[in-house]
Design a protein around this motif. Structure first.
Motif, PDB file in Angstrom:
ATOM      1  N   CYS A  54      40.732 -20.545 -10.229  1.00  0.00           N
ATOM      2  CA  CYS A  54      40.306 -19.213  -9.783  1.00  0.00           C
ATOM      3  C   CYS A  54      40.300 -19.150  -8.251  1.00  0.00           C
ATOM      4  O   CYS A  54      39.516 -19.844  -7.599  1.00  0.00           O
ATOM      5  N   PRO A  55      41.172 -18.319  -7.658  1.00  0.00           N
ATOM      6  CA  PRO A  55      41.261 -18.289  -6.196  1.00  0.00           C
ATOM      7  C   PRO A  55      40.046 -17.656  -5.505  1.00  0.00           C
ATOM      8  O   PRO A  55      39.815 -17.897  -4.324  1.00  0.00           O
ATOM      9  N   THR A  56      39.266 -16.889  -6.244  1.00  0.00           N
ATOM     10  CA  THR A  56      38.093 -16.248  -5.638  1.00  0.00           C
ATOM     11  C   THR A  56      36.801 -16.992  -5.945  1.00  0.00           C
ATOM     12  O   THR A  56      35.727 -16.560  -5.533  1.00  0.00           O
ATOM     13  N   GLU A  57      36.909 -18.087  -6.706  1.00  0.00           N
ATOM     14  CA  GLU A  57      35.751 -18.892  -7.105  1.00  0.00           C
ATOM     15  C   GLU A  57      34.700 -18.051  -7.824  1.00  0.00           C
ATOM     16  O   GLU A  57      33.496 -18.217  -7.631  1.00  0.00           O
ATOM     17  N   ALA A  58      35.175 -17.148  -8.682  1.00  0.00           N
ATOM     18  CA  ALA A  58      34.281 -16.269  -9.433  1.00  0.00           C
ATOM     19  C   ALA A  58      33.711 -16.938 -10.684  1.00  0.00           C
ATOM     20  O   ALA A  58      32.777 -16.427 -11.275  1.00  0.00           O
ATOM     21  N   LEU A  59      34.269 -18.064 -11.061  1.00  0.00           N
ATOM     22  CA  LEU A  59      33.840 -18.762 -12.270  1.00  0.00           C
ATOM     23  C   LEU A  59      33.257 -20.121 -11.933  1.00  0.00           C
ATOM     24  O   LEU A  59      33.699 -20.780 -10.994  1.00  0.00           O
ATOM     25  N   ARG A  60      32.294 -20.526 -12.742  1.00  0.00           N
ATOM     26  CA  ARG A  60      31.806 -21.894 -12.638  1.00  0.00           C
ATOM     27  C   ARG A  60      31.245 -22.328 -13.981  1.00  0.00           C
ATOM     28  O   ARG A  60      30.887 -21.487 -14.822  1.00  0.00           O
ATOM     29  N   ILE A  61      31.217 -23.620 -14.183  1.00  0.00           N
ATOM     30  CA  ILE A  61      30.690 -24.190 -15.415  1.00  0.00           C
ATOM     31  C   ILE A  61      29.290 -24.706 -15.127  1.00  0.00           C
ATOM     32  O   ILE A  61      29.081 -25.475 -14.190  1.00  0.00           O
ATOM     33  N   LEU A  62      28.348 -24.244 -15.940  1.00  0.00           N
ATOM     34  CA  LEU A  62      26.980 -24.741 -15.837  1.00  0.00           C
ATOM     35  C   LEU A  62      26.796 -25.835 -16.874  1.00  0.00           C
ATOM     36  O   LEU A  62      27.050 -25.624 -18.063  1.00  0.00           O
ATOM     37  N   ARG A  63      26.397 -26.999 -16.430  1.00  0.00           N
ATOM     38  CA  ARG A  63      26.117 -28.116 -17.334  1.00  0.00           C
ATOM     39  C   ARG A  63      24.786 -27.855 -18.023  1.00  0.00           C
ATOM     40  O   ARG A  63      24.016 -26.986 -17.630  1.00  0.00           O
ATOM     41  N   GLU A  64      24.485 -28.609 -19.051  1.00  0.00           N
ATOM     42  CA  GLU A  64      23.270 -28.393 -19.846  1.00  0.00           C
ATOM     43  C   GLU A  64      22.010 -28.354 -18.984  1.00  0.00           C
ATOM     44  O   GLU A  64      21.152 -27.520 -19.191  1.00  0.00           O
ATOM     45  N   SER A  65      21.903 -29.245 -18.008  1.00  0.00           N
ATOM     46  CA  SER A  65      20.702 -29.273 -17.164  1.00  0.00           C
ATOM     47  C   SER A  65      20.584 -28.009 -16.319  1.00  0.00           C
ATOM     48  O   SER A  65      19.482 -27.523 -16.063  1.00  0.00           O
ATOM     49  N   GLU A  66      21.713 -27.439 -15.907  1.00  0.00           N
ATOM     50  CA  GLU A  66      21.705 -26.207 -15.126  1.00  0.00           C
ATOM     51  C   GLU A  66      21.406 -24.990 -15.997  1.00  0.00           C
ATOM     52  O   GLU A  66      20.763 -24.050 -15.552  1.00  0.00           O
ATOM     53  N   VAL A  67      21.889 -25.016 -17.248  1.00  0.00           N
ATOM     54  CA  VAL A  67      21.647 -23.914 -18.168  1.00  0.00           C
ATOM     55  C   VAL A  67      20.157 -23.815 -18.475  1.00  0.00           C
ATOM     56  O   VAL A  67      19.598 -22.727 -18.501  1.00  0.00           O
ATOM     57  N   ALA A  68      19.500 -24.948 -18.648  1.00  0.00           N
ATOM     58  CA  ALA A  68      18.076 -24.955 -18.953  1.00  0.00           C
ATOM     59  C   ALA A  68      17.257 -24.355 -17.822  1.00  0.00           C
ATOM     60  O   ALA A  68      16.217 -23.739 -18.065  1.00  0.00           O
ATOM     61  N   ARG A  69      17.720 -24.508 -16.588  1.00  0.00           N
ATOM     62  CA  ARG A  69      16.982 -23.977 -15.428  1.00  0.00           C
ATOM     63  C   ARG A  69      17.226 -22.497 -15.200  1.00  0.00           C
ATOM     64  O   ARG A  69      16.462 -21.850 -14.515  1.00  0.00           O
ATOM     65  N   SER A  70      18.341 -21.963 -15.736  1.00  0.00           N
ATOM     66  CA  SER A  70      18.652 -20.554 -15.443  1.00  0.00           C
ATOM     67  C   SER A  70      18.021 -19.608 -16.432  1.00  0.00           C
ATOM     68  O   SER A  70      17.371 -19.920 -17.327  1.00  0.00           O
TER      69      SER A  70
END
Length: 70
Positions: free
Chosen positions: A54-70
């Motif tokens: 993605c050239p605009t860096e609009a996407l990212r993958i959240l790992r399990e530890s990051e998903v729990a915090r969001s």
């Protein structure tokens, strides 16, 4: 794992769709449609390729530890 989309950054180029069409689609108006945002281990390689391309860096993958915090 989960995919996060920053719609403010997305320009609808569709590069992500070419790598992971089960997840991403650009509609006729140029808006990105996410068909699903949860990623399994089997799907990860294609989604990572889409996110890194993605050239605009609009996407990212959240790992399990990051998903729990969001």
């Amino acid at each position: 794992m989960r995919i996060e989309l920053d719609r403010a950054k997305c320009t609808g180029l569709g590069i992500c769709e070419s790598f992971a069409p089960d997840f991403f689609e650009v509609d006729d108006d140029g808006d990105l449609i996410m068909h699903k945002d949860s990623v399994t281990a089997d799907e990860l390689a294609a989604v990572e390729e889409a996110v890194h391309s993605c050239p605009t860096e609009a996407l990212r993958i959240l790992r399990e530890s990051e998903v729990a915090r969001s």
